[in-house]
Design a protein around this motif. Sequence first.
Motif, PDB file in Angstrom:
ATOM      1  N   ALA A 129       0.898  -1.158   0.000  1.00 38.96           N
ATOM      2  CA  ALA A 129       0.000   0.000   0.000  1.00 38.96           C
ATOM      3  C   ALA A 129       0.932   1.202   0.000  1.00 38.96           C
ATOM      4  O   ALA A 129       2.079   1.098   0.444  1.00 38.96           O
ATOM      5  CB  ALA A 129      -0.888   0.030   1.238  1.00 38.96           C
ATOM      6  N   ASP A 131       0.600   4.176   1.588  1.00 40.14           N
ATOM      7  CA  ASP A 131       0.496   5.183   2.666  1.00 40.14           C
ATOM      8  C   ASP A 131       1.797   5.462   3.430  1.00 40.14           C
ATOM      9  O   ASP A 131       1.958   6.581   3.921  1.00 40.14           O
ATOM     10  CB  ASP A 131      -0.649   4.840   3.630  1.00 40.14           C
ATOM     11  CG  ASP A 131      -0.506   3.473   4.248  1.00 40.14           C
ATOM     12  OD1 ASP A 131      -0.347   2.506   3.482  1.00 40.14           O
ATOM     13  OD2 ASP A 131      -0.544   3.348   5.474  1.00 40.14           O
ATOM     14  N   ASP A 139      -3.496   5.469   0.640  1.00 37.83           N
ATOM     15  CA  ASP A 139      -2.889   4.201   0.201  1.00 37.83           C
ATOM     16  C   ASP A 139      -2.692   4.129  -1.310  1.00 37.83           C
ATOM     17  O   ASP A 139      -2.074   3.186  -1.808  1.00 37.83           O
ATOM     18  CB  ASP A 139      -3.778   3.017   0.612  1.00 37.83           C
ATOM     19  CG  ASP A 139      -3.838   2.840   2.116  1.00 37.83           C
ATOM     20  OD1 ASP A 139      -3.586   3.815   2.851  1.00 37.83           O
ATOM     21  OD2 ASP A 139      -4.155   1.718   2.564  1.00 37.83           O
ATOM     22  N   ASP A 175      -4.315  -2.156   0.690  1.00 38.80           N
ATOM     23  CA  ASP A 175      -4.791  -0.893   0.115  1.00 38.80           C
ATOM     24  C   ASP A 175      -6.258  -0.890  -0.273  1.00 38.80           C
ATOM     25  O   ASP A 175      -6.835   0.166  -0.475  1.00 38.80           O
ATOM     26  CB  ASP A 175      -3.971  -0.645  -1.148  1.00 38.80           C
ATOM     27  CG  ASP A 175      -4.100  -1.874  -2.049  1.00 38.80           C
ATOM     28  OD1 ASP A 175      -3.519  -2.936  -1.714  1.00 38.80           O
ATOM     29  OD2 ASP A 175      -4.841  -1.806  -3.044  1.00 38.80           O
ATOM     30  N   LYS A 227     -10.376   7.434   4.332  1.00 38.80           N
ATOM     31  CA  LYS A 227     -10.130   6.308   3.423  1.00 38.80           C
ATOM     32  C   LYS A 227     -11.428   5.588   3.043  1.00 38.80           C
ATOM     33  O   LYS A 227     -11.406   4.441   2.597  1.00 38.80           O
ATOM     34  CB  LYS A 227      -9.121   5.336   4.067  1.00 38.80           C
ATOM     35  CG  LYS A 227      -7.761   6.007   4.384  1.00 38.80           C
ATOM     36  CD  LYS A 227      -6.671   5.000   4.753  1.00 38.80           C
ATOM     37  CE  LYS A 227      -5.333   5.727   4.984  1.00 38.80           C
ATOM     38  NZ  LYS A 227      -4.218   4.774   5.207  1.00 38.80           N
TER      39      LYS A 227
END
Length: 336
Positions: A129, A131, A139, A175, A227
């Motif tokens: 991912a 992030d 992500d 993600d 998110k």
Amino acid sequence: MAGLSTSSLDLTHRPRRLRRAEWTRRLVRENVVTTNDLIWPIFIIEGQGKREPVGSMPGVERLSVDEAVRAAVQARDLGIPALALFPNTDPGLRNETGSEALNENNLVCRAVRAIVAEVPEIGVMTDVALDPYTSHGQDGLMVGDEIVNDETIEVLIGQSLNQARAGCHIIAPSDMMDGRIGAIRGALDGQGFEHVQIMAYAAKYASAFYGPFREAVGSGGLLRGDKRTYQMDPANSDEAIREVALDLEQGADMVMVKPGMPYLDICRRVKDEFGAPTFAYQVSGEYAMIMAAVERGWLDHDKAVMESLIAFKRAGCDGVLTYFAPFIAEKLARGG
Ligand code: PBG
């Protein structure tokens, strides 16, 4: 109490009979936690001989690569099967596209190489991912306010191959982009990494319980927005089944539900529906909640931790990612 006569009780069955002593409780116990069930997540930082406490996770430290190797030795000696590595990337290396994820000498790749070389017996898992690498903390790649799916997958493929080349054994895409498991599996197979496993964060919810983790990896303060356009709505259950089905169809070897304790119903449904290797992530906020109450003297640490772990086994999980892993393994080694 007037009127309750003992003759009206039906005592054909006295379930308490089986609970009268430890030996009989042991005999009829349905679930056990073993060291084999544990994956230990650890946070990695730059430097030498460095251990840095994570404020919101008492007892958890970020470790420089050499200290992470020592943790891996400790894990191996305790019988913990695998570690999950999370880098705290230098802020100066974070950018809009998360390009540090593709650097073969990035922090997580150096940690993987060091651990695999020095502790070859242990399994090493790495998150896929963006992030830890993006300046916006998301992500995936951002175009305007949108986290774009298909373009992100191209980068995730590169990130997966980068980590596989460093020697990691389990790729764990966290993600929640659509279609990424199949794409990553294809790319790994195409490059001769057909033995690298995939543990899909298959049912990952948009949760408030990730707060302390974001502090630990340094992405919390950066996060622009939330998110919820890719992580799941906590209100949904059938959708988790569809997500897990997709990831298994696309080649996931193992699936994960995350967070853990607030989502035990999902663990049970996933295990019943698919019978696949099913894991839960007892996330940073779950750890923090228990530790905060322990610090105030409101909970008994050892009992609360062990009870939280047995809950995952009862819900059908084969294993648990937990920051309590070394504590549990030590406790089990001493005989429970
Ligand atoms: C990143 C990632 C997160 C966690 C694991 N991988 C945080 C997030 O999605 O924001 C959380 C783990 C924890 O809270 O312990 N994709």
